[in-house]
Write an enzyme that holds these catalytic residues in place. Structure first.
Site, PDB file in Angstrom:
ATOM      1  N   TRP A 162      44.641  54.869   6.873  1.00  0.00           N
ATOM      2  CA  TRP A 162      43.190  55.076   7.015  1.00  0.00           C
ATOM      3  C   TRP A 162      42.421  53.922   6.397  1.00  0.00           C
ATOM      4  O   TRP A 162      41.397  53.490   6.931  1.00  0.00           O
ATOM      5  CB  TRP A 162      42.785  56.409   6.383  1.00  0.00           C
ATOM      6  CG  TRP A 162      43.524  57.564   6.959  1.00  0.00           C
ATOM      7  CD1 TRP A 162      44.361  58.418   6.307  1.00  0.00           C
ATOM      8  CD2 TRP A 162      43.544  57.978   8.346  1.00  0.00           C
ATOM      9  NE1 TRP A 162      44.884  59.340   7.192  1.00  0.00           N
ATOM     10  CE2 TRP A 162      44.400  59.088   8.442  1.00  0.00           C
ATOM     11  CE3 TRP A 162      42.919  57.512   9.506  1.00  0.00           C
ATOM     12  CZ2 TRP A 162      44.658  59.749   9.653  1.00  0.00           C
ATOM     13  CZ3 TRP A 162      43.162  58.157  10.707  1.00  0.00           C
ATOM     14  CH2 TRP A 162      44.012  59.262  10.775  1.00  0.00           C
ATOM     15  N   ASP A 163      42.893  53.431   5.263  1.00  0.00           N
ATOM     16  CA  ASP A 163      42.250  52.276   4.634  1.00  0.00           C
ATOM     17  C   ASP A 163      42.266  51.064   5.560  1.00  0.00           C
ATOM     18  O   ASP A 163      41.258  50.362   5.715  1.00  0.00           O
ATOM     19  CB  ASP A 163      43.000  51.894   3.352  1.00  0.00           C
ATOM     20  CG  ASP A 163      42.477  52.619   2.129  1.00  0.00           C
ATOM     21  OD1 ASP A 163      41.348  53.116   2.160  1.00  0.00           O
ATOM     22  OD2 ASP A 163      43.219  52.669   1.129  1.00  0.00           O
ATOM     23  N   LEU A 164      43.427  50.802   6.145  1.00  0.00           N
ATOM     24  CA  LEU A 164      43.551  49.630   7.010  1.00  0.00           C
ATOM     25  C   LEU A 164      42.650  49.773   8.234  1.00  0.00           C
ATOM     26  O   LEU A 164      41.935  48.839   8.609  1.00  0.00           O
ATOM     27  CB  LEU A 164      45.004  49.449   7.444  1.00  0.00           C
ATOM     28  CG  LEU A 164      45.982  49.107   6.311  1.00  0.00           C
ATOM     29  CD1 LEU A 164      47.425  49.321   6.765  1.00  0.00           C
ATOM     30  CD2 LEU A 164      45.779  47.667   5.839  1.00  0.00           C
TER      31      LEU A 164
END
Lengths: 405, 405
Positions: A162-164
């Protein structure tokens, strides 16, 4: 000329989403200035680290950037950061942060310094409350359908997906906003919540509709590919291979390469299923896997690979990170994605550039992670046009610092 | 005005990466024309599907797009598709495909029709060989470090993370290339290999350097967050909560909310560790988790949540997809990310728009997945300026089709 030559972006961010967004734009040729407190940001010591304590994670996610170290607790330091964020130039005035956009980072205050500022603010939740990849991921369903069927405990992902995705979404958003500014002159604030990134994907993949329309809560299917055929198999030499037959073409090549056509035909008759339909392949995933299992068990990974390749079947070998680095030619200098880059505190490592190949622009050589404060003087002289005397005073007052401390 | 008002993109693609790229740009206001064969593309029946066989996946990944159905086996159909791809307009001439860029999709041939074409070609591997999310993921290490420590079998991810990241990377790349074209007039071919997306991330996160510099192959740490403290805990009412203490602030709030300060202090003394250092928290992850376990076991999820929130600790509740949809206010109309959208073949569902909030542009209402061929006539009349008579002949010859068949 590189694809983003001339674009300048400033960053006050930590961890993954924000730094990954700007790292990705730096890898396309943008000038990225990361502004950090004198002691380094919240992510400065994030594992993995070298024996000497240098963060390989920080070096990786900040490669190709310029590092400016400023005392962000001091009003004078904050003013310097604001001046960098809002410096002039039609290709500048682009800023990304995952800190609360309040106080000296308040958008309205920054807009007073540059009216057409583009600012991306990455949030945890839309209401400003904290959320990380791990605390978002647990809420959006995937850990409860990952891992062995029958287990009830959740399985967290290790990849901070999700961060990426949030970081790359921010990069897309900033380029869209820069296009809009170029055409219409207007700056703006972009808000992107990490939890919204995940919620949108759950909807995009049809999982919300699966609950609302079909009344189904997706079950745990282990390593089976949902809705088609795909599974992992152990080989005679104790390696594992993943095969995928999502499209009809992939199914036909898999059946042919493994010589199971006759058994498959019998299975179709006995089950009244039609394996040209991907859903029927999924329904019969266990008996299909049972037919394939002895074929893999009788062959080494190399033998299986050769047979699968001869029919152009779709497969992959499971590898640990070390096996990937040491044995896969795609993860070597044979792949133009990579260069050998020497970092003064780390040593020489295989380092990726952008995964996008712009065939009519110059490539950007894979960058090096900066030393904290390495570009403080260069940036303050070049961008803010400070004099050497002014710079000296800032150093003396410990408002800024260079790389040698 | 929306952020990408006026931009026109054409697409010949299937599955996730390509369709997700353009879906994301449509959600920012771009006009996206998806061109499919008359019977639908390879992904047209992809699960999950409704009882009536409509793909919720296809509807989700193509929402907000226009659908044009053309016989892509017929030379005349291919010429129509080429004409759409290369149609004039300074905001047009942007094309994305994950099919082999050969034959009628050869970039050089398309460039003859529009010299400044921007074309993104998504590949499996850089050499053009096939790879899917599943066959890339197995190779890049993560499945062998996901799941319970001690297990040896790989755990596949369920979220197609590489596909999604690849799609958003393509969106970033196309906007970067459009910016370059606007400034310098030049079109170009972008090549993006799915395996390179994954390989680059392995490098960006420091995992290649961990092997090459530290000589370490990352171990399996279950649901522990690597390099800091974070784990899941079961509550008295059999729910599970993930807590994260990556930053020092998060650690302090967690310790305070759960009242374990004294035990933590004793643990630091007995282990000679300093939990203000994130790495030391990771080293002591098991004894720290053991201190927290009874605190969660003695509380319902609601009680634990209230206590954690009172100190602004970072946590999340595990939810199945159904629990997310039915119980989480973030996944409801209370979140401006969503609207209730009615699809004629599916019904009404909660549908996400773009997760990016451009605060000075009009928002784009969440789109609806098109009916295959729904916009064939509209697009051929508007974009290619065909006459009604020409259109009628194409229908009669079954070169194109509308929605009613």
């Amino acid at each position: 000329m590189t694809i983003l030559s001339g674009l300048r972006i400033t960053e006050c961010a930590a961890f993954i989403a924000g730094p990954f967004a700007t790292m990705s734009l730096a890898a396309l040729g943008a000038e990225v200035i990361r502004i950090d407190p004198l002691e380094g940001g919240l992510d400065y010591h994030r594992w993995p680290v070298t024996a000497g304590g240098t963060s390989l994670y920080w070096a990786g996610l900040n490669k190709g950037k310029k590092s400016v170290a400023v005392d962000l607790r001091a009003p004078e330091g904050r003013e310097l950061a604001q001046a960098l964020i809002t410096a002039r130039g039609e290709d500048a005035g682009i800023f990304i942060t995952n800190f609360p956009a309040t106080g000296w980072l308040d958008f309205e205050k920054l807009k007073d310094l540059r009216s057409d500022l583009l600012m991306a603010n990455i949030l945890g939740n839309r209401d400003g409350s904290t959320a990380l990849d791990y605390t978002v991921n647990c809420a959006v369903g995937f850990p409860l359908v990952t891992g062995t069927p029958g287990e009830t405990a959740p399985t967290n992902h290790v990849l901070p997906a999700w961060d990426l995705l949030c970081g790359m979404t921010a990069a897309t958003g900033l380029l869209a906003a820069e296009r809009h500014r170029r055409k219409h002159g207007a700056g703006q604030l972009l808000k992107i919540a990490l939890s919204d990134i995940a919620l949108a994907v759950v909807g995009d993949l049809g999982l919300i509709a699966e609950v609302q329309i079909n009344g189904e809560d997706r079950a745990r299917h282990g390593n089976h590919i949902f809705g088609a055929f795909g599974h992992d198999f152990e080989t005679a030499d104790n390696r594992r291979i993943m095969v995928a037959a999502v499209s009809l073409g992939q199914w036909k090549t898999l059946v042919k390469a493994t010589g199971i056509a006759e058994s498959i035909s019998q299975l179709e008759q006995s089950t009244s299923l039609d394996f040209t339909r991907e859903g029927d392949r999924f329904t019969a995933r266990e008996p299909i896997a049972a037919l394939l299992k002895p074929w893999f068990a009788a062959r080494t990974a190399a033998q299986a690979a050769a047979a699968l390749d001869s029919e152009k079947a779709c497969w992959g070998l499971y590898q640990s990170f070390a096996q990937l680095v040491n044995e896969d030619p795609r993860c070597s200098l044979a792949n133009p994605l990579f260069a050998q880059v020497h970092h003064p505190k780390i040593g020489a490592t295989l380092t990726p550039g952008s995964p996008i190949d712009f065939t009519s622009c110059d490539p950007v050589a894979p960058g090096i992670g900066p030393i904290l404060g390495q570009h403080t003087d260069e940036v303050l002289l070049d961008v803010l046009k400070l004099s050497s005397a002014q710079l000296g005073i800032l150093h003396d007052k410990r408002i800024v610092a260079g790389a040698e401390r």
